[in-house]
Motif scaffolding. Structure first.
Motif, short mmCIF file in Angstrom:
data_model
loop_
_atom_site.label_atom_id
_atom_site.label_comp_id
_atom_site.label_asym_id
_atom_site.label_seq_id
_atom_site.Cartn_x
_atom_site.Cartn_y
_atom_site.Cartn_z
N HIS A 70 0.82 -1.21 0.00
CA HIS A 70 0.00 0.00 0.00
C HIS A 70 0.85 1.26 0.00
O HIS A 70 0.34 2.34 -0.27
CB HIS A 70 -0.91 0.00 1.24
CG HIS A 70 -0.16 -0.09 2.53
ND1 HIS A 70 0.16 -1.28 3.13
CD2 HIS A 70 0.34 0.88 3.34
CE1 HIS A 70 0.82 -1.06 4.25
NE2 HIS A 70 0.96 0.25 4.41
N THR A 71 2.16 1.13 0.29
CA THR A 71 3.02 2.31 0.29
C THR A 71 3.54 2.65 -1.09
O THR A 71 4.13 3.71 -1.27
CB THR A 71 4.21 2.09 1.24
OG1 THR A 71 4.94 0.92 0.81
CG2 THR A 71 3.73 1.88 2.67
N THR A 72 3.35 1.77 -2.05
CA THR A 72 3.85 1.99 -3.41
C THR A 72 2.69 2.07 -4.37
O THR A 72 2.05 1.06 -4.65
CB THR A 72 4.81 0.86 -3.83
OG1 THR A 72 5.75 0.63 -2.79
CG2 THR A 72 5.54 1.23 -5.11
N LYS A 75 2.60 -0.40 -7.36
CA LYS A 75 2.44 -1.84 -7.14
C LYS A 75 1.13 -2.19 -6.43
O LYS A 75 0.85 -3.36 -6.23
CB LYS A 75 3.61 -2.37 -6.30
CG LYS A 75 4.96 -2.23 -6.98
CD LYS A 75 6.07 -2.79 -6.11
CE LYS A 75 7.43 -2.64 -6.79
NZ LYS A 75 8.53 -3.19 -5.94
N SER A 76 0.37 -1.20 -6.03
CA SER A 76 -0.84 -1.45 -5.28
C SER A 76 -1.99 -0.64 -5.87
O SER A 76 -1.77 0.44 -6.44
CB SER A 76 -0.65 -1.10 -3.80
OG SER A 76 -1.85 -1.25 -3.09
N ASP A 77 -3.18 -1.17 -5.73
CA ASP A 77 -4.37 -0.46 -6.22
C ASP A 77 -4.80 0.65 -5.27
O ASP A 77 -5.50 1.58 -5.68
CB ASP A 77 -5.52 -1.44 -6.42
CG ASP A 77 -5.19 -2.46 -7.50
OD1 ASP A 77 -4.63 -2.06 -8.54
OD2 ASP A 77 -5.48 -3.64 -7.29
N THR A 78 -4.44 0.55 -4.01
CA THR A 78 -4.75 1.59 -3.04
C THR A 78 -3.45 2.11 -2.45
O THR A 78 -2.45 1.38 -2.37
CB THR A 78 -5.64 1.06 -1.92
OG1 THR A 78 -4.96 -0.02 -1.26
CG2 THR A 78 -6.96 0.59 -2.47
N TYR A 79 -3.46 3.36 -2.02
CA TYR A 79 -2.25 4.00 -1.52
C TYR A 79 -2.52 4.56 -0.13
O TYR A 79 -3.54 5.20 0.10
CB TYR A 79 -1.81 5.13 -2.46
CG TYR A 79 -0.57 5.86 -2.02
CD1 TYR A 79 0.66 5.22 -1.93
CD2 TYR A 79 -0.63 7.20 -1.64
CE1 TYR A 79 1.80 5.88 -1.53
CE2 TYR A 79 0.50 7.87 -1.23
CZ TYR A 79 1.71 7.20 -1.17
OH TYR A 79 2.84 7.87 -0.76
N ASP A 109 -13.73 14.81 -0.03
CA ASP A 109 -12.40 14.20 -0.12
C ASP A 109 -12.26 13.69 -1.54
O ASP A 109 -12.73 12.61 -1.88
CB ASP A 109 -12.26 13.08 0.91
CG ASP A 109 -10.86 12.48 0.90
OD1 ASP A 109 -9.98 13.02 0.22
OD2 ASP A 109 -10.66 11.45 1.58
N ALA A 110 -11.60 14.48 -2.39
CA ALA A 110 -11.62 14.22 -3.82
C ALA A 110 -10.81 13.00 -4.22
O ALA A 110 -11.06 12.42 -5.28
CB ALA A 110 -11.11 15.45 -4.59
N PHE A 111 -9.86 12.59 -3.41
CA PHE A 111 -9.03 11.42 -3.74
C PHE A 111 -9.04 10.50 -2.52
O PHE A 111 -8.20 10.60 -1.63
CB PHE A 111 -7.60 11.86 -4.09
CG PHE A 111 -7.53 12.78 -5.28
CD1 PHE A 111 -7.39 12.27 -6.56
CD2 PHE A 111 -7.63 14.15 -5.11
CE1 PHE A 111 -7.34 13.12 -7.65
CE2 PHE A 111 -7.58 15.01 -6.20
CZ PHE A 111 -7.43 14.49 -7.47
N GLY A 112 -10.02 9.59 -2.53
CA GLY A 112 -10.28 8.79 -1.34
C GLY A 112 -9.21 7.78 -1.00
O GLY A 112 -8.81 7.67 0.14
N ALA A 113 -8.75 7.00 -2.00
CA ALA A 113 -7.81 5.89 -1.76
C ALA A 113 -8.42 4.93 -0.75
O ALA A 113 -9.40 4.25 -1.06
CB ALA A 113 -6.46 6.41 -1.33
N THR A 114 -7.92 4.88 0.48
CA THR A 114 -8.50 4.02 1.50
C THR A 114 -9.67 4.69 2.21
O THR A 114 -10.39 4.03 2.96
CB THR A 114 -7.44 3.64 2.55
OG1 THR A 114 -6.91 4.84 3.14
CG2 THR A 114 -6.31 2.86 1.90
#
Length: 538
Positions: A70-72, A75-79, A109-114
């Motif tokens: 999740h830190t990359t 390589k991950s779908d969520t950040y 929150d325009a960029f939710g991610a998690t």
């Protein structure tokens, strides 16, 4: 096939030999502990049927599940970045301050991610806010909804009508504590379609592509917070990218962090002016990983013109690093207070910018943020906010008084705002569906002429950058006291732990530093003479 999971960087490797070499590289770099080791707020769940093991993290009383890597983002779908905790808490305090002025507060929150940021807003502010979390990724939207269930928060289907009545009896114990909306939509699209009181932009990199849409439908006296993480272009490591994204020419300076903050504010001001809106900067923070800018929106072409006048060029000396903003007008004097242009051959000064030349902090807003941080037990950012308060007033010692009255008048950058009383419903909608303004909604807005003399001076000087060879400098706190005795306004700055924000010129700064510095040769000579006298026979 068996897979091996690295506990240091959360990478998954198929072969055992590759995993051994991967761990050896971590050992050689000194990275022998995981970023979540020793933390009581991290738990693990069993792998899902798809083979992915979720990691449960708790921050500010909010649980979120994270995918591996999740830190990359590549390589991950969520950040999810653990180092942005300070950023999330500053944004939370700013939205808590705005929630005192109008209620309910529609925020995005325009960029939710998690979804960690929007979940914290909804869980702690409850009915004071109406949160909307959006993301363009299907996996992110699915994870946000799962995190809502994890925190007992109901996901709204998108209707903006009145909420359902709470259930009584045993069903009330399992009733959701808050409600928010999750939408799969591009950030520019939803900001063009709907109006919000608070908008937070935190894309991966620069946010200049979303500023025009953010100012399109933001309400008057609303707040827009922008987080920029493209530190390579902000800190003058990629000047070509800086010119392409921000339209500014900059070089590497000792005050590069404040230069980055003023550059982001200038981009925000230009985007607001294109929508006939002005801005009042409430907060500008530049730390190692991000630059956070929080501005209040003032509607009208007059406010837009006033903000545009504060975009000016900066004259910077590349030899002694003295700097001064150019004044308005066609015939201006671009000479610096230093004598480098006369004593050295060729040109020594360059013009940087255009940059924001106005204030970067607002004392009244920061004091209310500090009260919100104390109320919600955010001990991590309280020292930072106190430093920002002293920096905004350009003072070293200042008593921080927390007002306990429910109704206070607060002056913020020329805007007098009367906050809501406890239990009063602010900003109600009339029968036509529009929000009432003025006395009817409990907010009294009045424009005042700002006092330029009370603004904090721009930029700062590093005491180690301008140290004198062969001289022992005084301690930083003592040096601040010496500058105050000399009649200058001084304060420390969060941009640089060794920096001094003052209205003194560089020559005056160096003269005070030279006056109170002690030559090192005196102490060395005295010690040498004592050692020689001790060796002489009696």
């Amino acid at each position: 096939m068996a897979h091996y999971h690295c506990v240091v960087c959360s990478v998954t490797i198929a072969r055992k030999t590759d995993m051994v070499s991967h761990l050896k590289r971590h050992v050689n770099k000194g990275e022998t502990e995981a970023s979540y080791s020793g933390s009581s707020d991290v738990q693990f769940e069993e792998p899902t049927p798809s083979g992915q093991a979720y990691e449960i993290l708790k921050e500010l009383g909010t649980n979120v599940q994270l995918l591996p890597n999740h830190t990359t983002p590549q390589k991950s779908d969520t950040y999810f970045n653990r180092k942005m905790k300070t950023n999330r808490q500053l944004v939370f305090c700013s939205i808590a301050v705005l929630a005192e002025e109008r209620n309910p507060l529609e925020c995005l929150d325009a960029f939710g991610a998690t979804g960690i940021m929007g979940l914290q807003w909804a869980k702690h502010l409850r009915n004071s806010v109406r949160v909307t979390i959006t993301d363009i990724s299907d996996i992110c939207v699915k994870m946000i909804k799962e995190n809502c269930e994890l925190n007992n928060i109901r996901v709204d289907g998108g209707s903006r009508g009145p909420r359902a009545p709470e259930k009584a009896g045993s069903e009330a114990e399992t009733a959701p504590i808050a409600t928010l909306e999750v939408a799969k939509m591009d950030a520019n699209v939803i900001m063009h379609l709907r109006s919000f009181d608070y908008i937070h932009l935190d894309p991966f990199g620069t946010a200049v592509n979303y500023l025009d849409a953010a100012f399109r439908n933001v309400r008057n006296l609303g707040i827009i917070s922008v987080t920029s993480t493209d530190t390579s272009s902000l800190y003058a490591k990629s000047p070509n990218v800086t010119l392409r994204h921000y339209g500014c020419h900059i070089v590497r300076t000792e005050y590069y962090k404040e230069l980055a903050a003023r550059m982001v504010v200038a981009s925000v001001a230009r985007a607001a002016a294109r929508c006939n809106k002005g801005i009042e900067v409430l907060l500008a923070v530049a730390l190692e990983h991000f630059v956070l800018v929080v501005v209040r929106v003032l509607r009208g072409p007059t406010q837009a013109d006033e903000s545009a006048k504060k975009l000016r060029k900066l004259v910077h000396c590349q030899w002694c690093e003295e700097r001064v903003f150019l004044k308005l007008g066609n015939m201006v004097d671009d000479t610096l207070p230093c004598n480098c242009h006369g004593s050295l051959p060729g040109k020594t000064a360059v013009q940087l910018g255009p940059l924001w030349s106005g204030p970067l902090f607002n004392t009244g807003f920061l004091r209310r943020m500090l009260s919100a941080a104390v109320q919600h037990s955010m001990d991590d950012i309280q020292p930072l906010v106190k430093t920002l308060i002293c920096e905004s007033e350009c003072t070293t010692l200042k008593s921080l008084v927390h007002g306990s009255s429910a109704l206070t008048n607060q002056v913020e950058c020329g805007v007098v705002i009367k906050t809501l009383q406890s239990g009063e419903d602010g900003g109600p909608a009339d029968q036509s569906g529009k929000r009432k303004s003025g006395e009817e909604s409990g907010n009294v807005v009045k424009k005042l002429k700002p006092d330029v003399s009370l603004e904090h001076p721009p930029f700062y000087y590093s005491i180690h950058r301008h140290s004198i060879r062969g001289m022992n400098m005084p301690k930083l706190n003592k040096f601040l006291h010496y500058l105050t005795e000399a009649g200058f306004r001084v304060s420390r700055t969060h941009f640089d732990p060794t920096g001094v924000r003052t209205n003194a010129t560089l020559q005056q700064f160096k003269s005070v530093l030279t006056k109170y510095s002690v030559p090192t040769c005196t102490n060395a000579g005295a010690s040498a003479q004592m050692s020689v006298s001790a060796e002489k026979p009696v």
